[in-house]
Write a protein that holds these residues in place. Structure first.
Motif, short mmCIF file in Angstrom:
data_model
loop_
_atom_site.label_atom_id
_atom_site.label_comp_id
_atom_site.label_asym_id
_atom_site.label_seq_id
_atom_site.Cartn_x
_atom_site.Cartn_y
_atom_site.Cartn_z
N ASP A 164 1.01 -1.34 -0.29
CA ASP A 164 -0.35 -0.56 -0.67
C ASP A 164 1.10 1.12 0.08
O ASP A 164 0.31 2.23 -0.53
CB ASP A 164 -1.00 -0.19 1.10
CG ASP A 164 -2.12 -0.99 1.35
OD1 ASP A 164 -2.44 -2.23 -0.47
OD2 ASP A 164 -2.21 -1.51 1.89
N VAL A 165 1.93 1.48 0.57
CA VAL A 165 2.39 2.92 0.66
C VAL A 165 3.83 3.40 -0.44
O VAL A 165 3.38 2.78 -1.18
CB VAL A 165 3.56 2.33 1.98
CG1 VAL A 165 5.42 1.27 1.23
CG2 VAL A 165 4.36 3.55 2.70
N VAL A 166 3.40 3.84 -0.59
CA VAL A 166 3.69 5.46 -1.87
C VAL A 166 4.13 6.74 -0.88
O VAL A 166 3.90 7.02 -0.18
CB VAL A 166 2.62 6.33 -3.19
CG1 VAL A 166 2.38 4.95 -2.87
CG2 VAL A 166 1.30 6.67 -1.98
N LYS A 167 5.04 7.16 -2.10
CA LYS A 167 5.99 8.05 -1.20
C LYS A 167 5.23 9.13 -2.30
O LYS A 167 4.66 9.81 -3.42
CB LYS A 167 7.39 8.70 -2.21
CG LYS A 167 8.55 9.64 -1.18
CD LYS A 167 9.78 9.50 -2.36
CE LYS A 167 10.41 11.10 -1.02
NZ LYS A 167 11.94 11.05 -2.07
N LEU A 168 4.76 10.76 -1.38
CA LEU A 168 3.64 11.33 -1.38
C LEU A 168 4.35 12.68 -1.35
O LEU A 168 3.51 14.08 -2.18
CB LEU A 168 2.51 11.48 -0.89
CG LEU A 168 1.42 10.12 -1.56
CD1 LEU A 168 0.01 10.19 -0.12
CD2 LEU A 168 0.72 10.10 -2.57
N HIS A 169 5.55 13.28 -0.78
CA HIS A 169 6.23 14.71 -0.91
C HIS A 169 7.58 14.13 -1.27
O HIS A 169 8.60 13.14 -0.82
CB HIS A 169 6.52 14.54 0.36
CG HIS A 169 6.20 16.49 0.97
ND1 HIS A 169 7.14 16.85 0.90
CD2 HIS A 169 4.97 17.15 0.62
CE1 HIS A 169 6.99 18.38 0.76
NE2 HIS A 169 5.33 18.41 0.50
N THR A 170 7.86 15.32 -1.61
CA THR A 170 9.45 15.41 -2.02
C THR A 170 10.20 15.72 -0.85
O THR A 170 11.78 15.03 -1.38
CB THR A 170 9.21 16.64 -3.36
OG1 THR A 170 9.05 17.86 -2.19
CG2 THR A 170 8.90 16.60 -4.56
N GLY A 171 9.83 16.05 -0.13
CA GLY A 171 11.20 16.60 0.86
C GLY A 171 10.67 16.52 2.04
O GLY A 171 11.65 16.86 3.39
N ALA A 172 9.64 16.37 2.77
CA ALA A 172 8.77 16.52 3.96
C ALA A 172 9.36 14.49 4.59
O ALA A 172 9.66 14.01 4.16
CB ALA A 172 7.07 16.29 3.94
N VAL A 173 9.53 15.82 5.76
CA VAL A 173 10.05 14.13 6.90
C VAL A 173 8.83 13.11 6.70
O VAL A 173 8.89 11.86 6.96
CB VAL A 173 10.48 14.00 8.07
CG1 VAL A 173 10.02 12.81 9.10
CG2 VAL A 173 11.46 14.74 8.40
N GLN A 174 7.37 13.33 6.03
CA GLN A 174 6.44 12.39 6.89
C GLN A 174 5.99 12.51 5.23
O GLN A 174 4.54 12.39 5.04
CB GLN A 174 5.31 13.24 7.52
CG GLN A 174 4.50 14.93 6.79
CD GLN A 174 5.30 15.30 7.18
OE1 GLN A 174 6.47 15.52 7.77
NE2 GLN A 174 4.45 17.12 7.26
N ALA A 175 7.00 11.88 4.04
CA ALA A 175 6.70 11.82 3.03
C ALA A 175 6.16 10.56 2.37
O ALA A 175 5.84 10.72 1.24
CB ALA A 175 7.87 11.99 1.94
N PHE A 176 5.95 9.56 3.12
CA PHE A 176 4.66 8.59 3.26
C PHE A 176 3.59 8.81 3.14
O PHE A 176 3.71 8.54 5.22
CB PHE A 176 5.98 6.92 3.67
CG PHE A 176 7.17 6.99 2.66
CD1 PHE A 176 7.05 6.17 1.00
CD2 PHE A 176 8.93 7.39 2.57
CE1 PHE A 176 8.31 6.02 0.49
CE2 PHE A 176 9.48 7.56 2.29
CZ PHE A 176 9.26 6.87 0.74
N ALA A 177 3.04 7.52 2.92
CA ALA A 177 1.45 7.00 3.52
C ALA A 177 0.99 5.89 2.88
O ALA A 177 1.43 5.45 1.61
CB ALA A 177 0.18 8.17 2.96
N SER A 178 -0.42 5.64 2.75
CA SER A 178 -0.49 4.20 2.65
C SER A 178 -1.90 4.75 2.31
O SER A 178 -3.12 4.92 3.24
CB SER A 178 -1.27 2.85 3.03
OG SER A 178 0.65 2.66 3.64
N PRO A 179 -1.89 4.99 0.91
CA PRO A 179 -3.38 6.31 0.66
C PRO A 179 -5.13 4.91 0.54
O PRO A 179 -4.63 3.67 -0.14
CB PRO A 179 -3.80 6.31 -0.92
CG PRO A 179 -2.09 6.80 -0.95
CD PRO A 179 -1.49 5.58 -0.32
#
Length: 345
Positions: A164-179
């Motif tokens: 499920d996990v994807v990288k959704l931000h280019t630089g933030a520490v909280q870059a990963f989520a499972s939409p």
């Protein structure tokens, strides 16, 4: 009581990066520090587990290759089969982590925990996130509740399913989520908290795929305003074997691409529709199994909720291992079999 035994397999990435300016989080050299240096920055790690570490690769994950995937697969299997470890942690770059994650989800059995971790800031940066992510990954790999959850990703105190996990931000520490579904759990201090189980633990309905002896050529094409068919035609002429279309919205495909994709399909190229939106489920077309309907808008099999990068990995595995029914007897893809493959991931 003996401590859990954890093998750490290092592949490079930002977590092993070095910056000339500790106050900067860009302009650093990725994949610089060896795994021994990363472990030296975590003197308390030995209190959690007995650690054995090896450098499987040392690269920026934007340059991830099939050869490194093969090597990683070999080393994971060797450690698992040895019976000498209770869990495996993989340090990885963030750029292609989601691709390696879906690869391992489809090829590695649930059993001893396999946990990927990474960092958004280089190891020498002020407030580097890599050390804590690595510490948390070891905690998760050592936790008995992780064993039956399939391949996991641990970043920013969250535990995600590899599927499920994807990288959704280019630089933030909280870059990963499972939409669409969220993380499986969290690391809270020294405690591991799981809130749900992944829907799919491993493979295709629990059946694992193998690693291809020869990786098929599969490309991602973005459907955008003013699209032209020449890109599709050129790839087909050069021998491409699969195409993942990153379309807007619900996997829509520009009308200029549809005839070219229909021609590609008839020449044996597997074509699937994904979405460039970042989240959501791409619905399959009605009557997708009928060969005459492939040129209709939305008439190609859909990638369900896998983004185009993950869908590409899945399609490569399917084609490279001769997944039953994907390519029909006449050398033309079977749309229904292809749709069922993606629905089962």
């Amino acid at each position: 009581m003996s401590k859990p035994r954890i093998a750490i397999l290092a592949t490079g990435g930002t977590i092993a990066g070095v910056a000339a300016n500790p106050a900067a989080t860009d302009g650093y050299r990725s994949a610089t520090l060896p795994i021994d240096a990363l472990l030296a920055a975590l003197p308390g790690l030995g209190d959690i587990a007995e650690i054995q570490a090896e450098q499987v690769a040392q690269l920026d994950s934007k340059d991830m290759s099939f050869a490194v995937w093969q090597r990683l697969d070999t080393r994971i299997r060797a450690w698992r089969d040895s019976g000498e470890v209770d869990g495996i942690v993989i340090t990885h770059g963030t750029d292609s982590l989601e691709e390696t994650a879906i690869l391992l989800h489809l090829t590695q059995p649930a059993g001893i925990p396999v946990v990927l971790t990474a960092a958004m800031r280089p190891a020498t940066a002020v407030s580097a996130d890599g050390p804590l992510n690595l510490l948390h990954a070891v905690r998760v790999a050592a936790h008995p509740g992780s064993a039956a959850l399939g391949v996991l990703v641990v970043v920013n105190q969250e535990i995600h399913a590899a599927r499920d996990v994807v990288k959704l931000h280019t630089g933030a520490v909280q870059a990963f989520a499972s939409p669409g579904c969220g993380p499986l759990g969290a690391v809270a201090g020294q405690q591991i908290r799981y809130g749900r189980r992944p829907v799919a633990l491993a493979g295709i309905g629990g059946r694992l795929l193998g690693m291809p002896a020869d990786w098929p050529w599969v490309e991602v094409i973005v459907s955008v305003a003013g699209a032209r068919r020449q890109l599709v035609d050129g790839l087909v002429q050069q021998g491409v074997q699969g195409l993942v279309i990153a379309g807007p919205g619900n996997g829509s495909i520009h009308e200029a691409l549809l005839p070219a994709l229909a021609d590609a399909w008839r020449q044996g190229v597997a074509v699937v529709r994904g979405s460039r939106s970042g989240a959501g489920y791409v619905t399959s077309a009605t009557g997708v199994a009928a060969a005459g309907e492939h040129a209709a808008p939305g008439g190609f099999p859909a990638t369900a909720d896998l983004n185009p990068a993950k869908a590409r990995v899945a399609l490569m595995l399917a084609l490279g291992t001769g997944e039953a029914g994907i390519i029909g007897a006449q050398g033309v893809p079977d749309a229904l079999a292809l749709q069922q493959f993606f629905e089962a991931i």
